[in-house]
Write a protein that holds these residues in place. Structure first.
Motif, PDB file in Angstrom:
ATOM      1  N   ASP A   1     -10.649   6.249  -2.449  1.00 52.40           N
ATOM      2  CA  ASP A   1      -9.219   6.498  -2.247  1.00 52.40           C
ATOM      3  C   ASP A   1      -8.464   6.119  -3.510  1.00 52.40           C
ATOM      4  OD1 ASP A   1      -6.453   6.288  -1.501  1.00 52.40           O
ATOM      5  OD2 ASP A   1      -7.118   6.323   0.579  1.00 52.40           O
ATOM      6  N   PRO A   2      -7.891   7.087  -4.245  1.00 52.03           N
ATOM      7  CA  PRO A   2      -7.251   6.763  -5.534  1.00 52.03           C
ATOM      8  C   PRO A   2      -5.986   5.942  -5.374  1.00 52.03           C
ATOM      9  CG  PRO A   2      -6.888   9.061  -4.961  1.00 52.03           C
ATOM     10  CD  PRO A   2      -7.828   8.523  -3.947  1.00 52.03           C
ATOM     11  N   GLN A   3      -5.268   6.128  -4.264  1.00 51.93           N
ATOM     12  CA  GLN A   3      -4.027   5.381  -4.077  1.00 51.93           C
ATOM     13  C   GLN A   3      -4.304   3.891  -3.914  1.00 51.93           C
ATOM     14  OE1 GLN A   3      -1.442   7.250  -4.356  1.00 51.93           O
ATOM     15  NE2 GLN A   3       0.316   6.014  -3.749  1.00 51.93           N
ATOM     16  N   VAL A   4      -5.358   3.553  -3.163  1.00 51.85           N
ATOM     17  CA  VAL A   4      -5.720   2.143  -2.982  1.00 51.85           C
ATOM     18  C   VAL A   4      -6.191   1.548  -4.305  1.00 51.85           C
ATOM     19  CG1 VAL A   4      -7.264   0.575  -1.761  1.00 51.85           C
ATOM     20  CG2 VAL A   4      -6.284   2.527  -0.565  1.00 51.85           C
ATOM     21  N   LEU A   5      -6.967   2.308  -5.060  1.00 51.87           N
ATOM     22  CA  LEU A   5      -7.453   1.806  -6.346  1.00 51.87           C
ATOM     23  C   LEU A   5      -6.294   1.567  -7.319  1.00 51.87           C
ATOM     24  CD1 LEU A   5     -10.549   4.156  -6.683  1.00 51.87           C
ATOM     25  CD2 LEU A   5     -10.598   1.689  -6.282  1.00 51.87           C
ATOM     26  N   SER A   6      -5.321   2.479  -7.329  1.00 48.80           N
ATOM     27  CA  SER A   6      -4.172   2.276  -8.215  1.00 48.80           C
ATOM     28  C   SER A   6      -3.340   1.079  -7.761  1.00 48.80           C
ATOM     29  CB  SER A   6      -3.311   3.537  -8.243  1.00 48.80           C
ATOM     30  OG  SER A   6      -2.747   3.791  -6.968  1.00 48.80           O
ATOM     31  N   LYS A   7      -3.266   0.860  -6.448  1.00 51.36           N
ATOM     32  CA  LYS A   7      -2.535  -0.300  -5.941  1.00 51.36           C
ATOM     33  C   LYS A   7      -3.222  -1.591  -6.365  1.00 51.36           C
ATOM     34  CE  LYS A   7       0.887  -1.972  -3.572  1.00 51.36           C
ATOM     35  NZ  LYS A   7       2.269  -1.753  -4.013  1.00 51.36           N
ATOM     36  N   LEU A   8      -4.535  -1.609  -6.331  1.00 52.32           N
ATOM     37  CA  LEU A   8      -5.266  -2.780  -6.815  1.00 52.32           C
ATOM     38  C   LEU A   8      -5.009  -3.006  -8.299  1.00 52.32           C
ATOM     39  CD1 LEU A   8      -8.754  -2.626  -5.054  1.00 52.32           C
ATOM     40  CD2 LEU A   8      -7.235  -4.598  -5.136  1.00 52.32           C
ATOM     41  N   GLY A   9      -5.003  -1.921  -9.069  1.00 50.88           N
ATOM     42  CA  GLY A   9      -4.695  -2.061 -10.486  1.00 50.88           C
ATOM     43  C   GLY A   9      -3.306  -2.612 -10.709  1.00 50.88           C
ATOM     44  N   GLU A  10      -2.339  -2.171  -9.908  1.00 56.78           N
ATOM     45  CA  GLU A  10      -0.967  -2.672 -10.037  1.00 56.78           C
ATOM     46  C   GLU A  10      -0.891  -4.171  -9.756  1.00 56.78           C
ATOM     47  OE1 GLU A  10       3.238  -2.300  -7.610  1.00 56.78           O
ATOM     48  OE2 GLU A  10       1.669  -0.805  -7.320  1.00 56.78           O
ATOM     49  N   LEU A  11      -1.588  -4.614  -8.681  1.00 50.97           N
ATOM     50  CA  LEU A  11      -1.543  -6.036  -8.323  1.00 50.97           C
ATOM     51  C   LEU A  11      -2.210  -6.897  -9.399  1.00 50.97           C
ATOM     52  CD1 LEU A  11      -2.313  -5.818  -4.499  1.00 50.97           C
ATOM     53  CD2 LEU A  11      -0.146  -6.383  -5.584  1.00 50.97           C
ATOM     54  N   TYR A  12      -3.343  -6.434  -9.912  1.00 51.93           N
ATOM     55  CA  TYR A  12      -3.994  -7.193 -10.985  1.00 51.93           C
ATOM     56  C   TYR A  12      -3.131  -7.220 -12.245  1.00 51.93           C
ATOM     57  CZ  TYR A  12      -8.510  -8.020  -8.736  1.00 51.93           C
ATOM     58  OH  TYR A  12      -9.505  -8.489  -7.910  1.00 51.93           O
ATOM     59  N   ASP A  13      -2.405  -6.118 -12.496  1.00 52.08           N
ATOM     60  CA  ASP A  13      -1.504  -6.083 -13.647  1.00 52.08           C
ATOM     61  C   ASP A  13      -0.386  -7.105 -13.485  1.00 52.08           C
ATOM     62  OD1 ASP A  13      -0.434  -5.273 -16.047  1.00 52.08           O
ATOM     63  OD2 ASP A  13       0.742  -3.664 -15.137  1.00 52.08           O
ATOM     64  N   ARG A  14       0.142  -7.231 -12.251  1.00 50.11           N
ATOM     65  CA  ARG A  14       1.173  -8.240 -12.019  1.00 50.11           C
ATOM     66  C   ARG A  14       0.642  -9.651 -12.206  1.00 50.11           C
ATOM     67  NH1 ARG A  14       4.032  -6.156  -6.409  1.00 50.11           N
ATOM     68  NH2 ARG A  14       4.728  -4.118  -7.171  1.00 50.11           N
TER      69      ARG A  14
ATOM     70  N   GLU B   1       0.222  14.314  -4.724  1.00 47.02           N
ATOM     71  CA  GLU B   1       0.102  13.111  -3.906  1.00 47.02           C
ATOM     72  C   GLU B   1      -1.342  12.997  -3.431  1.00 47.02           C
ATOM     73  OE1 GLU B   1       2.277  10.883  -3.461  1.00 47.02           O
ATOM     74  OE2 GLU B   1       3.906  11.886  -4.478  1.00 47.02           O
ATOM     75  N   SER B   2      -1.863  11.778  -3.491  1.00 51.78           N
ATOM     76  CA  SER B   2      -3.243  11.566  -3.088  1.00 51.78           C
ATOM     77  C   SER B   2      -3.401  11.383  -1.606  1.00 51.78           C
ATOM     78  CB  SER B   2      -3.801  10.323  -3.784  1.00 51.78           C
ATOM     79  OG  SER B   2      -3.033   9.195  -3.422  1.00 51.78           O
ATOM     80  N   SER B   3      -2.339  11.046  -0.913  1.00 55.98           N
ATOM     81  CA  SER B   3      -2.428  10.857   0.529  1.00 55.98           C
ATOM     82  C   SER B   3      -1.075  11.069   1.135  1.00 55.98           C
ATOM     83  CB  SER B   3      -2.945   9.456   0.861  1.00 55.98           C
ATOM     84  OG  SER B   3      -2.105   8.492   0.266  1.00 55.98           O
ATOM     85  N   SER B   4      -1.077  11.230   2.471  1.00 57.38           N
ATOM     86  CA  SER B   4       0.164  11.540   3.146  1.00 57.38           C
ATOM     87  C   SER B   4       1.021  10.310   3.296  1.00 57.38           C
ATOM     88  CB  SER B   4      -0.161  12.172   4.493  1.00 57.38           C
ATOM     89  OG  SER B   4       0.075  11.322   5.512  1.00 57.38           O
ATOM     90  N   ASN B   5       2.344  10.544   3.517  1.00 57.39           N
ATOM     91  CA  ASN B   5       3.276   9.434   3.666  1.00 57.39           C
ATOM     92  C   ASN B   5       3.586   9.142   5.116  1.00 57.39           C
ATOM     93  OD1 ASN B   5       3.479   9.419   0.901  1.00 57.39           O
ATOM     94  ND2 ASN B   5       5.141  10.915   0.884  1.00 57.39           N
ATOM     95  N   LYS B   6       2.803   9.706   6.017  1.00 60.29           N
ATOM     96  CA  LYS B   6       3.100   9.567   7.431  1.00 60.29           C
ATOM     97  C   LYS B   6       2.877   8.140   7.886  1.00 60.29           C
ATOM     98  CE  LYS B   6       1.485  11.250  11.823  1.00 60.29           C
ATOM     99  NZ  LYS B   6       0.484  12.039  12.484  1.00 60.29           N
ATOM    100  N   GLU B   7       3.820   7.627   8.684  1.00 60.84           N
ATOM    101  CA  GLU B   7       3.703   6.257   9.154  1.00 60.84           C
ATOM    102  C   GLU B   7       3.570   6.167  10.664  1.00 60.84           C
ATOM    103  OE1 GLU B   7       6.984   4.088   7.647  1.00 60.84           O
ATOM    104  OE2 GLU B   7       6.097   3.834   5.679  1.00 60.84           O
ATOM    105  N   ILE B   8       4.035   7.174  11.390  1.00 62.68           N
ATOM    106  CA  ILE B   8       4.030   7.095  12.844  1.00 62.68           C
ATOM    107  C   ILE B   8       2.969   8.036  13.384  1.00 62.68           C
ATOM    108  CG2 ILE B   8       5.398   7.435  14.939  1.00 62.68           C
ATOM    109  CD1 ILE B   8       6.289   5.106  13.322  1.00 62.68           C
ATOM    110  N   ASP B   9       2.158   7.564  14.327  1.00 61.35           N
ATOM    111  CA  ASP B   9       1.135   8.395  14.942  1.00 61.35           C
ATOM    112  C   ASP B   9       1.769   9.312  15.985  1.00 61.35           C
ATOM    113  OD1 ASP B   9      -0.729   7.141  13.484  1.00 61.35           O
ATOM    114  OD2 ASP B   9      -1.146   5.607  14.990  1.00 61.35           O
TER     115      ASP B   9
END
Length: 805
Positions: free
Chosen positions: A566-579, A758-766
């Motif tokens: 999942d590229p979005q999760v990987l980029s989020k991990l990169g962002e957190l490590y960058d912080r 976009e790598s994944s959908s923005n849907k939040e509600i099932d």
């Protein structure tokens, strides 16, 4: 000897027992205190003297055997006295209980060291070990069960050797030996030690002393089936079938079902059909009918599929529903009826009925698309067959399945039409249809219709968790998060296993900034759905909002273990490590994200900035070139490519890039400034021309800024007049330009024009669906449920390099 024996005369039979009812006052114990003779005998030895014949005859009312009284001989009653002898009476006191002898001698203690006692004790230990092994198996401790079974086997062999030494071989306990070996083989099998289990079963089967041991070949066939050795499995099943007598019909049917399952797994559907056809002709059952339908589906025989489905429908359930309805007002009968409404037998009947409905629904969904020219016609045929059977209530469920099939084929109009028809039926079907309609309108962003049908579903069945969840979704979409949380809570009260409501209430608490409660909800959901990437991501997101990056990173790592691509999760991990300041780890995850999805502008920008910081200009160029391909209307990416060429010392390539950028963006001032500076440094004649263009652009920029400033200082009336004129013009040209506007909207909707992919959908509600066998909820497809905002990235200062020195 016989001279004293007198036979009774036959003529006087009525007086044979005369005198027996006469009462002798000597036996009246109540007058003993007033009897002087008795009291004297008690005080003295008067009573020890032998009585005279006259006193004896006078004191005894009963005549002696063979005596003649009143001319009648008394009949003979016995030849021998009842255990009393004269020798016992001579010179001895009256002691009928032999108390004068003293206490009885103690029982002789058994010798514990005797071989018989040792054998009995050892046999008892073997039985206890077998019981402990079975109990451990039932508790799930398979290793302990196997150890106990082995111990029982060892002690049983010792027992056999000791018994052979003491008794003959015929006295060996064969039942104990059989139970020990059978339990050992069973424990080997459940521990997946198949070779040892087969060897143990062979020992039992080959021993002719064990009666009916041949049936265990069925267990051996089961082991070969687990090993995917289908030929041997069928061989042993047939050998077991030969061992079972024809009177044991149920066992023979079960073995034939195993043979059919083996043929299906081996892909031999024709042989499996023969087995199941025989079963359905001898003793029809649900599993055989279901498997027969599957086999005909596998070979593609439409007519046989229909016949097999009809046979499945006609299998009797043998459930009497009338006995659970009280026929009268008798309190005793009502109590009995209430007591049996939920007993174990009733639960078994419910499970059997649920299994039958599951097999029928699955078979109908399987064969409906292929038995007719279209799946709609196939469903109609199945519905008609079901309506004519004992499963009439399943017809509406099949209609709902038909609507769901239309949804899968993206034919929403047909699905809505069917659901609207079902929405007018009884309450259960009405609730299911309204729930699906609510979900459809919710996904279509028609929240008013979604809310209306959600209300209908809730009113039809207040205890429908899917309907309450959909109602909460519509309220959530309108921004009333508190009310949405109430609907989700009610859904959970009705069904604590409704994971969709629990997931959505966590999102609601997150919106309300009640992060602790949101975290509790997702942790509870994680305990239910252990490997759900959506839940893991939401937990990480909440920890990030709570400013706990270490925990967020830990939970995101679990997401990566579940969905490593999942590229979005990987980029989020990169962002957190960058912080956190860990550039190397940040680069690793950003690079992985780019590798799986090379069109994310934020990731490309970070990687290019990273290579600029580390002064690897050539590597940074390839990322900025890709960014310019994704966003060709953005001039900054081409300027960054030229800047990297310039910094790496490749001035000619930088000059060509600046020229190409100037041709594409002739009004860009920064590009002209760099062209002037670079041509001047290289001594080119083009420097003067670019300088004139730069001066002209700067002058035009100043004039434009003055006009804007003067326009701001103008009167409000003139501005309103201009706005009215503009609106009138746009109204006149609306019909002519509507087609162009629609085309422009479609182009804007395409990725790559102004927005990155976009790598994944923005849907939040099932959105909740209701399947006939229970509510089926459309769940998120990817782990990244919440889109990462652009402001969360650490922006790199790339524009400083473009300013003239």
């Amino acid at each position: 000897m016989m001279q004293n024996v007198h036979l009774a005369p036959e003529t006087d039979e009525d007086d044979l027992y005369s005198g027996y009812n006469d009462y002798n006052p000597i036996y009246d114990i109540e007058e003993l205190e007033n009897d002087a003779a008795f009291q004297q005998a008690v005080r003295t030895s008067h009573g020890r003297r032998p009585p005279s014949k006259t006193s004896l005859a006078s004191s005894i009312g009963r005549p002696m055997t063979g005596a003649i009284q009143d001319g009648v001989t008394r009949p003979m009653t016995a030849v021998r006295a009842a255990g009393f002898t004269k020798a016992a009476l001579r010179g001895s006191a009256f002691d009928p209980l032999s108390q004068s002898r003293g206490p009885a001698s103690p029982l002789e203690a058994k010798k514990k060291d005797s071989p018989e006692e040792k054998i009995k004790q050892l046999e008892k230990e073997v039985n206890e070990l077998v019981e402990e092994s079975c109990i451990a198996n039932s508790c799930g401790d398979l290793k302990l069960a196997l150890e106990k079974a082995k111990d029982a086997g060892r002690k049983e062999r010792v027992l056999v050797r000791q018994r052979e030494q003491v008794t003959t071989p015929e006295n060996i306990n064969l039942d104990l030996t059989y139970s020990v070996l059978f339990n050992l083989a069973s424990q080997y099998s459940v521990n997946e030690m198949y070779a040892e289990a087969l060897n143990t079963y062979q020992v039992i089967v080959k021993n002719k002393m064990f009666s009916n041991a041949g049936i265990l070949k069925m267990n051996m066939g089961n082991i070969y089936l687990k090993q995917r050795n289908y030929s041997k499995a069928i061989k042993f099943y047939r050998m077991a079938l030969d061992q079972v007598p024809s009177v044991n019909k149920q066992m023979r049917i079960k073995i034939m079902q195993n043979i059919g399952v083996t043929f299906i797994q081996a892909g031999q559907y024709s042989d499996a059909i023969n087995s199941y056809e025989h079963i359905m002709s001898m003793a029809p059952n649900l599993k055989a009918g279901y498997n027969l339908t599957i086999c005909y589906f596998a070979i593609g025989d439409r007519e046989k599929m229909k016949k097999a489905f009809q046979k499945l429908i006609t299998v009797p359930l043998e459930i009497d529903e009338d006995k659970y309805i009280s026929p009268s007002d008798d309190p005793h009968t009502n109590l009995v009826t209430e007591a049996i409404k939920n007993d174990h037998l009733r639960q078994m009947e419910r499970e059997r009925k649920a299994m039958a409905e599951k097999y029928i629904m699955t078979s109908a969904k399987l064969i409906a698309p292929v038995i007719e020219t279209s799946f709609a016609a196939g469903y109609d045929w199945c519905v008609e067959v079901v309506k004519a059977s004992q499963y009439v209530e399943l017809a509406n469920d099949l209609e709902i399945n038909k609507a769901v099939t239309y949804l899968r084929q993206k034919d929403y109009n047909q699905a809505v039409e069917i659901l609207k028809v079902l929405e007018k039926k009884d309450s259960r079907v009405k609730s299911a249809a309204a729930t699906n309609l609510s979900a459809l309108y919710y996904m279509g962003k028609d929240f008013a219709q979604a809310s209306s049908y959600a209300d209908i579903a809730v009113n039809s069945d207040r205890y429908n968790p899917a309907a309450l969840t959909n109602k909460g979704n519509t309220v959530f979409a309108n921004g009333d998060y508190e009310k949405a949380a109430e609907f989700y809570k009610e859904a959970l009260r009705n069904d604590s296993s409704c994971t969709e409501a629990l997931y959505n209430i966590g999102l609601t608490y997150e919106k309300l900034n009640r992060l602790d409660e949101a975290l509790d909800c997702f942790l509870k959901l994680h305990a239910i759905l252990r490997n759900s990437a959506e839940v893991l991501y939401q937990i990480a997101n909440i920890y990030e909002l709570m400013e706990n990056p270490s925990q967020a990173i830990e939970w995101l790592m679990q997401v990566v273990s579940v969905i490593p691509t999942d590229p979005q999760v990987l980029s989020k991990l990169g962002e957190l490590y960058d912080r956190e300041g860990d550039k190397s780890q940040a680069f690793q995850y950003y690079y992985e994200s780019y590798r799986y999805f090379p069109c994310n502008i934020e990731v490309i920008e970070w990687l290019g900035a990273y290579y600029i910081d580390t002064q690897f200009w050539e590597k940074a160029i390839q990322y900025f070139e890709r960014a310019s391909l994704i966003q060709p209307t953005q001039v900054k990416w081409q300027l960054m490519v030229a800047s990297c060429f310039r910094r790496s010392g490749n001035y000619q390539k930088a000059l060509d890039t600046y020229k190409d950028t100037h041709r594409k963006f002739p009004e860009n001032v920064e590009c002209l400034r760099f062209l002037v500076r670079l041509c001047t440094d290289l001594g080119l004649k083009d420097a003067q021309e670019y300088a004139r263009k730069l001066k002209r652009l700067e002058k035009m920029k100043e004039i434009r800024e003055q006009r804007i400033k003067s326009g701001r200082d103008g009167s409000g009336g003139s501005r309103g007049k201009r706005e009215g004129s503009a609106s009138g013009d746009s109204g006149q040209n609306y019909s002519a330009s509507s087609k162009g506007e629609r085309l422009s909207a479609r182009l804007r909707a395409l990725p790559g024009t102004n927005e990155p992919y976009e790598s994944s959908s923005n849907k939040e509600i099932d959105a909740s669906y209701v399947d006939p066998l229970g509510p089926q909820i459309e769940r998120p497809k990817t782990a990244a449920k919440k889109r990462i905002d652009e402001d969360d990235f650490a922006d790199e200062e790339l524009g400083d390099d473009l300013l003239p020195e």
